[in-house]
Each structure stands twice: as C-alpha cells, then as structure tokens.
Design a protein around this motif. Sequence first.
Motif, PDB file in Angstrom:
ATOM      1  N   SER A 280       0.849  -1.188   0.000  1.00 45.12           N
ATOM      2  CA  SER A 280       0.000   0.000   0.000  1.00 45.12           C
ATOM      3  C   SER A 280       0.890   1.246   0.000  1.00 45.12           C
ATOM      4  N   PRO A 281       0.316   2.436  -0.220  1.00 45.02           N
ATOM      5  CA  PRO A 281       1.142   3.642  -0.369  1.00 45.02           C
ATOM      6  C   PRO A 281       2.129   3.895   0.762  1.00 45.02           C
ATOM      7  N   ARG A 282       1.837   3.468   1.984  1.00 46.30           N
ATOM      8  CA  ARG A 282       2.757   3.720   3.088  1.00 46.30           C
ATOM      9  C   ARG A 282       3.422   2.451   3.620  1.00 46.30           C
ATOM     10  N   GLY A 283       3.397   1.392   2.820  1.00 50.78           N
ATOM     11  CA  GLY A 283       4.049   0.148   3.220  1.00 50.78           C
ATOM     12  C   GLY A 283       5.470   0.056   2.685  1.00 50.78           C
ATOM     13  N   ALA A 284       6.189  -0.970   3.136  1.00 45.77           N
ATOM     14  CA  ALA A 284       7.611  -1.106   2.811  1.00 45.77           C
ATOM     15  C   ALA A 284       7.862  -1.726   1.446  1.00 45.77           C
ATOM     16  N   LEU A 285       6.891  -2.443   0.877  1.00 49.59           N
ATOM     17  CA  LEU A 285       7.093  -3.108  -0.411  1.00 49.59           C
ATOM     18  C   LEU A 285       6.873  -2.134  -1.563  1.00 49.59           C
ATOM     19  N   LEU A 286       7.826  -2.079  -2.486  1.00 47.13           N
ATOM     20  CA  LEU A 286       7.694  -1.244  -3.677  1.00 47.13           C
ATOM     21  C   LEU A 286       7.342  -2.162  -4.848  1.00 47.13           C
ATOM     22  N   GLU A 295       6.393   6.922  -6.893  1.00 43.80           N
ATOM     23  CA  GLU A 295       5.790   7.627  -5.766  1.00 43.80           C
ATOM     24  C   GLU A 295       6.373   7.160  -4.435  1.00 43.80           C
ATOM     25  N   LYS A 296       6.597   5.861  -4.299  1.00 45.73           N
ATOM     26  CA  LYS A 296       7.091   5.351  -3.020  1.00 45.73           C
ATOM     27  C   LYS A 296       8.560   5.711  -2.801  1.00 45.73           C
ATOM     28  N   HIS A 301      12.247   9.395   0.009  1.00 45.73           N
ATOM     29  CA  HIS A 301      13.280  10.423  -0.083  1.00 45.73           C
ATOM     30  C   HIS A 301      12.913  11.661   0.728  1.00 45.73           C
ATOM     31  N   LYS A 302      11.630  11.967   0.799  1.00 45.38           N
ATOM     32  CA  LYS A 302      11.200  13.093   1.632  1.00 45.38           C
ATOM     33  C   LYS A 302      11.477  12.825   3.110  1.00 45.38           C
ATOM     34  N   ILE A 303      11.367  11.562   3.505  1.00 42.27           N
ATOM     35  CA  ILE A 303      11.617  11.205   4.905  1.00 42.27           C
ATOM     36  C   ILE A 303      13.106  11.167   5.217  1.00 42.27           C
ATOM     37  N   PHE A 304      13.877  10.527   4.339  1.00 44.63           N
ATOM     38  CA  PHE A 304      15.265  10.199   4.656  1.00 44.63           C
ATOM     39  C   PHE A 304      16.289  11.122   3.992  1.00 44.63           C
ATOM     40  N   GLY A 305      15.973  11.675   2.825  1.00 44.07           N
ATOM     41  CA  GLY A 305      16.960  12.457   2.091  1.00 44.07           C
ATOM     42  C   GLY A 305      18.168  11.626   1.704  1.00 44.07           C
ATOM     43  N   HIS A 306      17.942  10.349   1.362  1.00 43.97           N
ATOM     44  CA  HIS A 306      19.047   9.436   1.090  1.00 43.97           C
ATOM     45  C   HIS A 306      19.600   9.631  -0.319  1.00 43.97           C
TER      46      HIS A 306
END
Length: 352
Positions: A280-286, A295-296, A301-306
């Motif tokens: 789902s949109p906020r789950g770990a599986l891409l 999108e995922k 990237h917004k969370i981590f800036g990796h």
Amino acid sequence: MELGVYTFAETTPDPATGKIVAPARRLRDLIEEIELADQVGLEVFGVGEHHRPDFAVSAPAVVLAAAAERTKKIRLTSAVTVLSSDDPVRVFQDFATLDLLSGGRAEIMAGRGSFIESFPLFGYDLDDYDDLFAEKLELLLRIIDEERISWSGEHRASLQNLGVYPRPLQDPLPVWIAVGGTPQSVVRAATLGLPMALAIIGGAPERFAPFISLYRDTAVKAGHDLSKMAIGINSHAYIAEDSRKAADEFFPSYAYVMTKIGRERGWPPTTRDQFEMLRSPRGALLVGDPDEVIEKILFQHKIFGHQRFLAQMSVGTMPHRQVMRSIELFGTKVAPVVRRETTAASAADVRV
C-alpha cells in the motif's frame, strides 16, 4: 540519487512449477541481469553472500568479476559481505582485484549477516558475533588505508609490517556498512564516517526515520562532514506494466521465502492480505506499476533524504524474463523520473 538492484541469486523452488533452478543456470541468468541493469543506466548492482542451499552465491567477488567483463559503467558491490566470518585480508584482496578488473567500480557492503551458517562453516563461535565484526571491520579499514600494516587482535593472527596486495584503483576502496535496524550498528557506521545502507523490508518507512537521525547526529558529534556521508535504502521491489500484474507475479515467490524464513525464526506465514498492506502507499514493499514505485521512492526520499536506493527484485525464484522486464522498467521508466525529482528537490534545498 543512485538507483540499483541487489540480489541473493535465489535457488528456491519455482512456485509455479515446484522445480529448483540449477545454480549454474541461476548464475548465468544473474550475469544477464547485471548486464541489462548496466545497459538501462542503473548505477549499482549488489550481490549477497550466503552459505545455504536457498542461494547460489557464496563468493560475491567472483560473480561480480564475471559481471565486470560484461558491463561498462555500473558499480559492483557485495550486498553483503559477511565480514564476521571472513578474513579481512582476503576480502580486501578479492575486491581490490575486482576493482582493477572493473576499472574502479568495486565496493564492499560489509555486514554481520542475517543467517548464521557461515559461523560454524568457518570455525567461529556465535558468542563472538559482535566482537568478530568490530575487530574485522577495524582491520579491513586499516588495510584500505595502509599498504603495509602491523596489527594484532583476538580472532586473527597478528600482522607485522606486512603488505597486502594488489592495491585497488580507487583510493580509498569504498566500504558501506549494512544495517538491519540495530542502533549500535548505526552508531558504528556514523562514528567511523562510513556510508550506511539501511534495509527496510517491513513496516512503515516512517518508523525508520529515527535511525537516519541517529546516524546524522552521531556523525556530526564525531566530527564528520555530513555532505560526504551517504545513506542508502535497500528494499524489496518489483515493477510490471500494471499494478495487479506486478502483485500477482511477485507474491508467490515472495510468500514462499518469507514464510520459510519465518518458520525458522518463529514468525507466522505470510498472507496475501499482509502482502497487500505492505505494498500500500505507506508500506515497505515497492511492488506495482512504474508510477507507484516512483511515488514510493520519492516518499521515502522526503523522509530520509538518502543518496541511494537498491531494489531486491527477486526474493524467491521468479522467471528470468519477468526479472529482466522489471529491471528494464526500473531503468527506463522509474529511474529518470526519480533522478529528475530528487535533483530538483536538492536544488530547492540549496536555494532555501
């Protein structure tokens, strides 16, 4: 952002046929997958080390050396090297040789390993699990920095002014620390000033944000320049032309492996409902179509800036043509958009 693929070169039964792919066949397919990843412009390909019948690779540097002769630009890394049960001298020599063969494209991703088979195989005691990794990482980093070395420790014979050869093209030979969610591992990577690869294979990505903050805060306290500290995210991912097709193709082999490993570790079987929740949109599986995967990745990237994202596209055995198509879509449809958007985001941050 650098984008790439990693694999454990699984030899589990094909859920559709019940047949096990022969290791020779799986390794030939793997070289083709790495070659395609290079051709579609992905930046990194990683190969994991395991010592059990589920996987075909116990010597990543050998496989990556074969791939070096079939590729031109893609960086070639272990994912991971189980440093705790290996000899740092030999690890350095293997990857320095790979670096020379590949024209300076080798990397080591060092970790403690998620399985324990290598410890009895090479005569190590699991009670020394943490000490082995810390000591051997120290030695590996010393060898990278110093051509001739004097060193002594608890778990390996001492070295007295000995040279370790060959020396790689890259100076220094890159070493990443693989982290599975242990704060001590995060602190170690940050304190040493090493790039960190964080595995996110379950739960919501947001819950891993504290690990990224811990890494950056610790690095600053240790006196490191954050602009030179890279973070990578490693996750299960699979791409097809449409979302349902991707889910239907990926789920059977994913569920087989996760249930098998879960049985060994006391976890319940993997269900389709759990799988759908994770993708789902906020789950770990891409797992989905190109737009969903884009999108995922951008959400993470917004969370981590990796600076790096690596996708494990076959958790269990899947038809080679499907894996190849997923890699193709990743390189041609997903990667250009992710690079454009993350570059724009970075430029906006600089302007602010």
